[in-house]
Structure formats: structure tokens, C-alpha cells
Design a protein around this motif. Structure first.
Motif, PDB file in Angstrom:
ATOM      1  N   THR A 282      -3.535   9.537   7.335  1.00 55.77           N
ATOM      2  CA  THR A 282      -4.664   8.676   7.639  1.00 55.77           C
ATOM      3  C   THR A 282      -4.271   7.225   7.390  1.00 55.77           C
ATOM      4  O   THR A 282      -3.441   6.932   6.520  1.00 55.77           O
ATOM      5  CB  THR A 282      -5.895   9.033   6.788  1.00 55.77           C
ATOM      6  OG1 THR A 282      -5.539   9.012   5.395  1.00 55.77           O
ATOM      7  CG2 THR A 282      -6.412  10.425   7.135  1.00 55.77           C
ATOM      8  N   TYR A 283      -4.874   6.314   8.152  1.00 57.15           N
ATOM      9  CA  TYR A 283      -4.567   4.892   8.005  1.00 57.15           C
ATOM     10  C   TYR A 283      -5.711   4.091   8.621  1.00 57.15           C
ATOM     11  O   TYR A 283      -6.538   4.617   9.380  1.00 57.15           O
ATOM     12  CB  TYR A 283      -3.231   4.538   8.678  1.00 57.15           C
ATOM     13  CG  TYR A 283      -3.178   4.872  10.148  1.00 57.15           C
ATOM     14  CD1 TYR A 283      -3.508   3.929  11.119  1.00 57.15           C
ATOM     15  CD2 TYR A 283      -2.813   6.146  10.574  1.00 57.15           C
ATOM     16  CE1 TYR A 283      -3.485   4.240  12.473  1.00 57.15           C
ATOM     17  CE2 TYR A 283      -2.776   6.472  11.928  1.00 57.15           C
ATOM     18  CZ  TYR A 283      -3.112   5.519  12.871  1.00 57.15           C
ATOM     19  OH  TYR A 283      -3.096   5.834  14.198  1.00 57.15           O
ATOM     20  N   THR A 284      -5.756   2.820   8.294  1.00 56.02           N
ATOM     21  CA  THR A 284      -6.802   1.921   8.780  1.00 56.02           C
ATOM     22  C   THR A 284      -6.336   1.202  10.032  1.00 56.02           C
ATOM     23  O   THR A 284      -5.218   0.677  10.082  1.00 56.02           O
ATOM     24  CB  THR A 284      -7.147   0.887   7.699  1.00 56.02           C
ATOM     25  OG1 THR A 284      -7.505   1.549   6.494  1.00 56.02           O
ATOM     26  CG2 THR A 284      -8.295   0.001   8.155  1.00 56.02           C
ATOM     27  N   THR A 285      -7.205   1.164  11.041  1.00 55.03           N
ATOM     28  CA  THR A 285      -6.881   0.451  12.267  1.00 55.03           C
ATOM     29  C   THR A 285      -8.174   0.148  13.023  1.00 55.03           C
ATOM     30  O   THR A 285      -9.247   0.639  12.663  1.00 55.03           O
ATOM     31  CB  THR A 285      -5.935   1.271  13.168  1.00 55.03           C
ATOM     32  OG1 THR A 285      -5.427   0.436  14.211  1.00 55.03           O
ATOM     33  CG2 THR A 285      -6.645   2.473  13.777  1.00 55.03           C
TER      34      THR A 285
ATOM     35  N   PRO B 223      -1.325   3.803   4.810  1.00 52.90           N
ATOM     36  CA  PRO B 223      -1.194   5.225   5.149  1.00 52.90           C
ATOM     37  C   PRO B 223      -1.344   6.111   3.918  1.00 52.90           C
ATOM     38  O   PRO B 223      -0.939   5.740   2.814  1.00 52.90           O
ATOM     39  CB  PRO B 223       0.222   5.304   5.721  1.00 52.90           C
ATOM     40  CG  PRO B 223       0.961   4.172   5.063  1.00 52.90           C
ATOM     41  CD  PRO B 223      -0.055   3.073   4.935  1.00 52.90           C
TER      42      PRO B 223
ATOM     43  N   ASN C 266       0.636   4.656  15.611  1.00 51.24           N
ATOM     44  CA  ASN C 266      -0.531   3.975  16.180  1.00 51.24           C
ATOM     45  C   ASN C 266      -0.227   3.385  17.552  1.00 51.24           C
ATOM     46  O   ASN C 266      -0.717   2.322  17.901  1.00 51.24           O
ATOM     47  CB  ASN C 266      -0.979   2.875  15.209  1.00 51.24           C
ATOM     48  CG  ASN C 266      -2.426   2.459  15.411  1.00 51.24           C
ATOM     49  OD1 ASN C 266      -3.214   3.181  16.019  1.00 51.24           O
ATOM     50  ND2 ASN C 266      -2.783   1.288  14.905  1.00 51.24           N
TER      51      ASN C 266
ATOM     52  N   THR D  58       2.546   0.560   4.270  1.00 56.41           N
ATOM     53  CA  THR D  58       2.248  -0.407   5.329  1.00 56.41           C
ATOM     54  C   THR D  58       3.450  -1.322   5.535  1.00 56.41           C
ATOM     55  O   THR D  58       4.150  -1.682   4.592  1.00 56.41           O
ATOM     56  CB  THR D  58       1.024  -1.245   4.937  1.00 56.41           C
ATOM     57  OG1 THR D  58      -0.054  -0.382   4.577  1.00 56.41           O
ATOM     58  CG2 THR D  58       0.590  -2.151   6.064  1.00 56.41           C
TER      59      THR D  58
ATOM     60  N   ILE E  41       4.684   2.440  10.250  1.00 55.97           N
ATOM     61  CA  ILE E  41       4.642   2.517   8.790  1.00 55.97           C
ATOM     62  C   ILE E  41       6.040   2.873   8.296  1.00 55.97           C
ATOM     63  O   ILE E  41       6.887   3.348   9.064  1.00 55.97           O
ATOM     64  CB  ILE E  41       3.618   3.560   8.287  1.00 55.97           C
ATOM     65  CG1 ILE E  41       4.006   4.968   8.763  1.00 55.97           C
ATOM     66  CG2 ILE E  41       2.210   3.182   8.712  1.00 55.97           C
ATOM     67  CD1 ILE E  41       3.155   6.077   8.149  1.00 55.97           C
TER      68      ILE E  41
ATOM     69  N   ASP F 186      -8.630   1.764   3.719  1.00 52.67           N
ATOM     70  CA  ASP F 186      -8.007   2.336   2.522  1.00 52.67           C
ATOM     71  C   ASP F 186      -8.547   3.729   2.195  1.00 52.67           C
ATOM     72  O   ASP F 186      -9.398   3.904   1.316  1.00 52.67           O
ATOM     73  CB  ASP F 186      -8.205   1.409   1.315  1.00 52.67           C
ATOM     74  CG  ASP F 186      -7.542   0.064   1.489  1.00 52.67           C
ATOM     75  OD1 ASP F 186      -6.703  -0.068   2.401  1.00 52.67           O
ATOM     76  OD2 ASP F 186      -7.863  -0.856   0.728  1.00 52.67           O
TER      77      ASP F 186
ATOM     78  N   ASP G  35       0.800  -1.229   0.000  1.00 52.78           N
ATOM     79  CA  ASP G  35       0.000   0.000   0.000  1.00 52.78           C
ATOM     80  C   ASP G  35       0.835   1.283   0.000  1.00 52.78           C
ATOM     81  O   ASP G  35       0.660   2.158   0.852  1.00 52.78           O
ATOM     82  CB  ASP G  35      -0.942   0.031   1.213  1.00 52.78           C
ATOM     83  CG  ASP G  35      -1.538  -1.313   1.561  1.00 52.78           C
ATOM     84  OD1 ASP G  35      -1.857  -2.057   0.628  1.00 52.78           O
ATOM     85  OD2 ASP G  35      -1.671  -1.620   2.756  1.00 52.78           O
TER      86      ASP G  35
ATOM     87  N   SER H   9      -1.766  -1.142  11.312  1.00 50.37           N
ATOM     88  CA  SER H   9      -1.736   0.230  10.763  1.00 50.37           C
ATOM     89  C   SER H   9      -1.595   0.106   9.252  1.00 50.37           C
ATOM     90  O   SER H   9      -0.491   0.047   8.720  1.00 50.37           O
ATOM     91  CB  SER H   9      -0.567   1.015  11.358  1.00 50.37           C
ATOM     92  OG  SER H   9      -0.561   0.943  12.771  1.00 50.37           O
ATOM     93  N   TRP H  10      -2.723   0.051   8.563  1.00 49.50           N
ATOM     94  CA  TRP H  10      -2.738  -0.240   7.129  1.00 49.50           C
ATOM     95  C   TRP H  10      -2.873   1.022   6.290  1.00 49.50           C
ATOM     96  O   TRP H  10      -3.522   2.001   6.681  1.00 49.50           O
ATOM     97  CB  TRP H  10      -3.940  -1.123   6.783  1.00 49.50           C
ATOM     98  CG  TRP H  10      -3.915  -2.524   7.290  1.00 49.50           C
ATOM     99  CD1 TRP H  10      -2.866  -3.214   7.828  1.00 49.50           C
ATOM    100  CD2 TRP H  10      -5.019  -3.439   7.288  1.00 49.50           C
ATOM    101  NE1 TRP H  10      -3.246  -4.481   8.162  1.00 49.50           N
ATOM    102  CE2 TRP H  10      -4.568  -4.655   7.844  1.00 49.50           C
ATOM    103  CE3 TRP H  10      -6.338  -3.332   6.871  1.00 49.50           C
ATOM    104  CZ2 TRP H  10      -5.411  -5.758   7.989  1.00 49.50           C
ATOM    105  CZ3 TRP H  10      -7.169  -4.447   7.022  1.00 49.50           C
ATOM    106  CH2 TRP H  10      -6.705  -5.637   7.566  1.00 49.50           C
TER     107      TRP H  10
END
Length: 471
Positions: free
Chosen positions: A171-174, A157, A146, A111, A126, A210, A95, A154-155
Motif C-alpha cells: 500500500t502507498y499514498t498517491t 509504502p 504506480n 519512498t 519505491i 501513510d 518513510d 508514490s509515498w
């Protein structure tokens, strides 16, 4: 550093990183230096991605780059091999996200996951690379974004500029503590070495992932993400860039349940926006829509109109100047092989399979079967011959009007059978058709997905005999 809501967390070896950054000439902008590089200077695009193939044999968890003049036809750099290879953390990335900072320098985030790694394993870090010019890169370093969520990942970014905070949002997924589903989190930074305390940026009430934030378009700011509830790439917007201020304004797009990783990019020649979507079933396949970001109306783009890098995964696209593009090409080189895309089956590519010439829908394995070195014609150097990349010395030739892959035996007959005159495409002059040199009324074409050389008379024949040379 900030006071009050202070920048409280530093990446490891921050002093060394800052020193190395200064030596490399990559200086993070302060609030007073925040001057946006004019969009008017941009005339091309760069795409970043990592790679995955259908069965995993082509997986490369490192950063790759490709360039394009129109944002549709892409030329991989460095022969589609990695350009930024992770050296810390898990020593693998997914990513990647490329962003031009306000002072004209660049940052890549990614990631931290290796090939075959556990996606859900807790990881607060990251990867970060910085560059003044897209060819001189800092060493790979980790940034802890994170630390307040020790049980989560922490996916994916992504970066945007926050004009109120005078800082960059990451921003990132968590899954934050106390949550049972994933959200988009955010931290803020001015130097990509220290960050604020993580906070929820967008909570849709069910799992999302995402993110891509685009700011300052028609007085609005836009956030797109993948919804696990609807399986769509959803669009939200806000008049500010404040966390939790975005509201859905379009249900977005979807190709299949595995569509994810929305990437927004504006055309450099019109007001049109493009929305890329990745998929993981199957891998190695991008979908593309174009339309109006303000209204959220999107139309699917035919695969005839774009060619993404082979095995590309979870892309990031950014406009660049011609000088940026040329500098990258000069530094990394382009690609020594080509692929041939079918005109009337534009998801299909010419390949060899069990020594037969065929067209097959991408993705497939071995993916190398579709890679060709276009050589000067064996019997006429002003024409062309197609040599297999993964079986060098073997060429496409016709035999009884069927096209096969065979070893060059050095005879004049083989040379003639393996040589084709390239002409303007019979169905579309911007594409290509290939006429047999020893049967000049016959053209290379597919019939029931098998390659042949045949006379061409009908519209279907002309479409079957038309191909796009790309990568």
C-alpha cells in the motif's frame, strides 16, 4: 507470474535482481511456501527510520536501525548513522517500512525522495532491499508500483500479507488519475520484482496518507492512516483484506495538526498495542499511544516511559528474535554517546548552550549539544564525567555551584568539579542521580532549567536531580 489479472510490470534490471537475490540466498516465497514465522520466537524489536533535525542540518535520507527489548527504550545501531544508503533513483529515501516475509526473510521498502527534494514530484518508484538475516542486504533497487498514475507521487509504502491472493500487498499514498485528493493505493507481488496493476485500496472521500495494515487480529484486519480532513490518525477495519472493504471504527488519535505516519506494534508481553505517530512541526519528535487495537481506545504514553532515536523520522517497528537482535548489534554496533533525560520534564534533555549547562525540550539545534560521552570520572574512575561529543575535551563541571561546559585544564580542582558519583535516582530508583564528589551533599539538578549542584531535601529537589541515561 499470475495469469488473468497478471503481474504486468517489472522493476528495471529484474533478471539481474533475481540472479543477485538467489546468490544472496534471499528467495521470495511461493504460495506453497507461505509459512508464517511463529510470533512466539520474538523477544525484542527493531525500528527503522530516516532522520530529520529541527533546521534540517541533521537530515539523512537513508535507512537507520535501532533495537529495543521492550519497544520503549531504543538503542540506535551504527552510532545512529545510516545502514542502508540508497544508490539508485533519486538516491534518497523517506518513510522506510520493514517486514518479515513468510519464509523468515526480510524486505525494506521506502519512498524515493532525496534530501531537499520536491515531495509532490511525480515518481512511480519505491526502493526495495531484501535480506535473509537483517545484516546481509541485497543491492538497492527500484520497483515501479504506480505506472498508471504518471502525474503523481508514490509515498510511504507498507506491506501486508493477503491470504486469499497468496501475495503481499504494497500500500502507498498517491493521487490516481481523475482524483483531486490522495488515497491509499495497492499493488500485489510475490517477489518484490513484479506487481499487479495499481488499484485503490482505501478512499476516504478526502485526502489521506501513510497507511499501515495489520492482519488477522481477533478475526479482523486493521488499516490506520492519516486523515487530512480531521488531522487524526484514523483506524478502520474489515473482515477481509479486500480493497475498499475497510470501514472506520475509531476516530483515532492526534497530538497536533502535523501528526502523521501511524505505526502499529503489539507488545510481546501483553495484549496491549502501541501506536506511534510522527510529526513534522516540529521535526525529530515521536508521539506514542498504547491501548486496545480491537476497541480503538488509545492512551497517550508519557515521554518519561519511552526514548526514541535522536532525530528519528517516520518509523517502522517489527518484532525480532533475540538472535536477530544480537546479530544486528554484533554487525553494526550500538552508540558511543548518551543523552540525559529529565525526570520531571521528560521531553527535556541535558545540553550545553553558550557554555552553560541547561535542560531544553527536544527538538533543538544544534542537536549535538545534548550528546555526551560518559567517561570514567576525571578524579575517581569509579565515578563519571560528562564529555561533550561536539566539543571534545570539554566537560560539564560545577563552578560556584552552577554547571558549565569548560575545557579540561588538567588540574585536580577541575577534575573534582567535573566528577560525579552515579547513584539510584532520588525520585525513581530505576533512573539515575549524580552526586558531586567534592561536595558530597550536593547533586546535579536543574532549577528553572539551568543545571546546578545543590543539596537535595524536597520531593521537587529529588525530581530535579533525577535523570534517565539513554540515547
Amino acid at each position: 507470474m499470475w495469469k488473468g489479472n497478471a503481474l504486468t510490470r517489472s522493476s528495471t534490471r529484474s533478471a539481474l535482481v533475481v540472479a543477485a537475490t538467489l546468490l544472496a540466498g534471499v528467495i521470495a516465497p511461493t504460495a506453497a511456501q507461505a509459512q508464517v514465522v511463529p510470533d512466539a520466537a520474538d523477544a525484542a524489536y527493531v525500528m527503522g527510520y530516516f532522520k530529520e533535525s529541527l533546521n534540517g542540518g541533521g537530515n539523512v535520507n537513508a535507512v537507520h536501525f535501532a533495537v529495543s527489548n521492550d519497544g520503549l527504550e531504543w538503542t540506535p545501531l551504527n552510532n545512529n548513522d545510516a545502514i542502508l544508503t540508497p544508490t539508485t533513483g533519486t538516491r534518497g529515501i523517506r518513510d522506510p517500512f520493514l517486514y518479515r516475509l513468510n519464509d523468515g526473510t526480510w524486505v525494506v521498502l521506502a519512498t524515493d525522495i532525496p534530501v531537499g527534494g520536491d515531495f509532490t514530484r511525480p515518481n512511480p518508484n519505491i526502493h526495495v532491499w531484501t535480506s535473509p538475516d537483517l545484516v546481509t542486504w541485497s543491492t538497492d533497487r527500484l520497483l515501479n508500483v504506480n505506472w498508471t498514475n504518471p502525474a503523481s507521487y508514490s509515498w510511504a509504502p507498507a506491506v501486508h500479507w493477503d491470504p486469499v491472493r497468496r501475495a503481499y500487498g504494497i500500500t502507498y499514498t498517491t493521487v490516481p488519475q481523475g482524483y483531486s485528493y490522495s488515497v491509499i493505493n495497492v499493488v500485489y507481488t510475490t517477489d518484490f520484482v513484479t506487481t499487479t496493476t495499481p488499484a485503490v485500496f482505501h478512499d476516504a472521500g478526502s485526502g489521506i496518507l501513510d497507511s499501515h495494515v495489520v492482519t488477522g487480529v481477533g478475526g479482523q484486519n486493521y488499516l490506520y492512516y492519516k486523515s487530512n480532513a480531521t488531522l487524526r490518525l484514523v483506524g478502520t477495519r474489515s473482515s477481509s483484506v479486500e480493497p475498499r472493504s475497510f470501514r472506520e471504527y475509531t476516530s483515532g488519535v492526534v497530538e497536533n495538526r502535523c501528526t502523521e505516519a501511524p505505526t502499529l506494534v503489539k507488545s510481546l508481553t501483553s495484549n496491549t498495542w502501541r501506536l506511534w505517530g510522527d510529526t513534522f512541526c516540529p521535526n525529530a519528535k515521536f508521539d506514542l499511544w498504547q491501548g486496545d487495537l480491537l476497541s480503538g481506545n488509545w492512551t497517550k504514553v508519557s515521554r518519561a516511559d519511552y526514548t526514541a532515536p535522536l532525530n528519528g523520522k517516520h518509523n517502522t517497528v517489527h518484532p525480532v528474535t533475540t538472535a536477530d537482535r544480537d546479530r544486528m548489534v554484533a554487525r553494526y554496533g550500538t552508540t558511543s554517546w548518551n543523552r540525559l533525560k529529565s525526570y520531571n520534564f521528560p521531553g527535556h534533555y541535558v545540553r550545553h548552550a553558550s557554555n552553560a549547562g541547561v535542560v531544553t525540550e527536544q527538538p533543538f539545534e544544534p542537536f549535538q549539544d545534548s550528546q555526551w560521552r560518559i567517561r570514567p570520572g576525571l578524579s575517581n574512575p569509579s565515578a563519571v564525567s560528562f564529555e561533550s561529543v561536539n566539543l571534545p575535551g570539554r566537560f560539564l563541571r560545577h563552578q560556584g555551584f552552577q554547571v558549565v561546559l569548560a575545557a579540561n585544564d588538567g588540574t585536580s580542582g577541575f577534575a573534582a568539579d567535573a566528577t560525579f558519583t552515579r547513584e539510584a535516582g532520588l525520585a525513581d530508583a530505576s533512573w539515575s542521580s549524580f552526586r558531586s564528589v567534592n561536595y558530597p551533599t550536593h547533586y546535579l539538578r536543574h532549577s528553572n532549567f539551568a543545571l546546578r549542584v545543590d543539596p537535595v531535601s524536597t520531593a521537587t529537589d529529588r525530581a530535579d536531580a533525577t535523570f534517565h541515561i539513554g540515547h
